[in-house]
Design a protein around this motif. Structure first.
Motif, PDB file in Angstrom:
ATOM      1  N   GLN A   5      -6.381  -1.617  12.929  1.00 32.58           N
ATOM      2  CA  GLN A   5      -6.342  -2.102  11.553  1.00 32.58           C
ATOM      3  C   GLN A   5      -7.757  -1.901  11.006  1.00 32.58           C
ATOM      4  O   GLN A   5      -8.695  -2.502  11.507  1.00 32.58           O
ATOM      5  N   ALA A   6      -7.908  -1.034  10.025  1.00 29.40           N
ATOM      6  CA  ALA A   6      -9.231  -0.760   9.451  1.00 29.40           C
ATOM      7  C   ALA A   6      -9.467  -1.731   8.304  1.00 29.40           C
ATOM      8  O   ALA A   6      -8.927  -1.565   7.210  1.00 29.40           O
ATOM      9  N   ILE A   7     -10.246  -2.764   8.553  1.00 36.42           N
ATOM     10  CA  ILE A   7     -10.531  -3.769   7.537  1.00 36.42           C
ATOM     11  C   ILE A   7     -11.450  -3.173   6.470  1.00 36.42           C
ATOM     12  O   ILE A   7     -11.231  -3.324   5.280  1.00 36.42           O
ATOM     13  N   ASP A   8     -12.494  -2.510   6.905  1.00 41.76           N
ATOM     14  CA  ASP A   8     -13.389  -1.733   6.044  1.00 41.76           C
ATOM     15  C   ASP A   8     -14.140  -0.775   6.968  1.00 41.76           C
ATOM     16  O   ASP A   8     -13.750  -0.614   8.126  1.00 41.76           O
ATOM     17  N   GLN A   9     -15.194  -0.164   6.483  1.00 45.24           N
ATOM     18  CA  GLN A   9     -15.913   0.820   7.297  1.00 45.24           C
ATOM     19  C   GLN A   9     -16.650   0.216   8.485  1.00 45.24           C
ATOM     20  O   GLN A   9     -17.058   0.925   9.393  1.00 45.24           O
ATOM     21  N   SER A  10     -16.804  -1.114   8.487  1.00 51.61           N
ATOM     22  CA  SER A  10     -17.581  -1.734   9.554  1.00 51.61           C
ATOM     23  C   SER A  10     -16.753  -2.556  10.533  1.00 51.61           C
ATOM     24  O   SER A  10     -17.306  -3.097  11.490  1.00 51.61           O
ATOM     25  N   ARG A  26     -16.898  -3.836  15.751  1.00 49.44           N
ATOM     26  CA  ARG A  26     -17.814  -3.731  14.600  1.00 49.44           C
ATOM     27  C   ARG A  26     -18.655  -2.474  14.716  1.00 49.44           C
ATOM     28  O   ARG A  26     -19.191  -2.175  15.781  1.00 49.44           O
TER      29      ARG A  26
END
Length: 144
Positions: A11-16, A46
């Motif tokens: 699940q890609a929450i954002d780039q970090s 992360r």
């Protein structure tokens, strides 16, 4: 022991931040322990500004004799761009392909496995693969 965890797509929450759920079918096996990884279990990965990845993993082992052991670990991953590209394209990385180290700790109420409560362990990635057959496998050692 060796720990093997099949993984869902992240699940890609954002780039970090990527979150990987552990699929059923995971296992551990060593001289004093054998069991299966239970759900829920997951890895909050992360991406640091430097490109290093930091792990935050939590899960439960159910031993073959029915005992429960909580395992959690942080860790660090550093791969070259070529290795990361190969992994992201569905390739598999092996132990010497990149720096991938963990620091597991354990918690249990089991009399048989209570020795694990006092163990600080280190783990080294044996193999990791994304895409079809996605998994991570570690060899884990007690530090003495």
């Amino acid at each position: 022991m060796t720990l093997h965890a099949p993984l869902d797509a992240p699940q890609a929450i954002d780039q970090s931040l990527l979150i990987y759920n552990v699929q059923p079918g995971g296992w551990v096996e060593g001289p004093r322990i054998k069991g299966k990884l239970q759900t829920p279990a997951g890895d909050w990965l992360r991406v640091m500004p430097s490109g290093v990845f930091r792990l935050d993993v939590r899960g439960t082992i159910q031993t073959d004799d029915g005992e429960l052991i909580y395992v959690s670990y942080g860790g660090a991953i550093q791969c070259s761009k070529e290795q990361a590209d190969r992994l992201n394209a569905g390739g598999q990385l092996k132990a010497d392909d990149c720096y991938f180290i963990t620091a597991p700790t354990f918690q249990t109420k089991s009399d048989k496995y209570t020795w694990l409560n006092a163990v600080q362990a280190v783990g080294k990635m044996v193999s990791v693969k994304f895409g079809d057959g996605s998994h991570v496998r570690y060899n884990i050692f007690a530090v003495k």
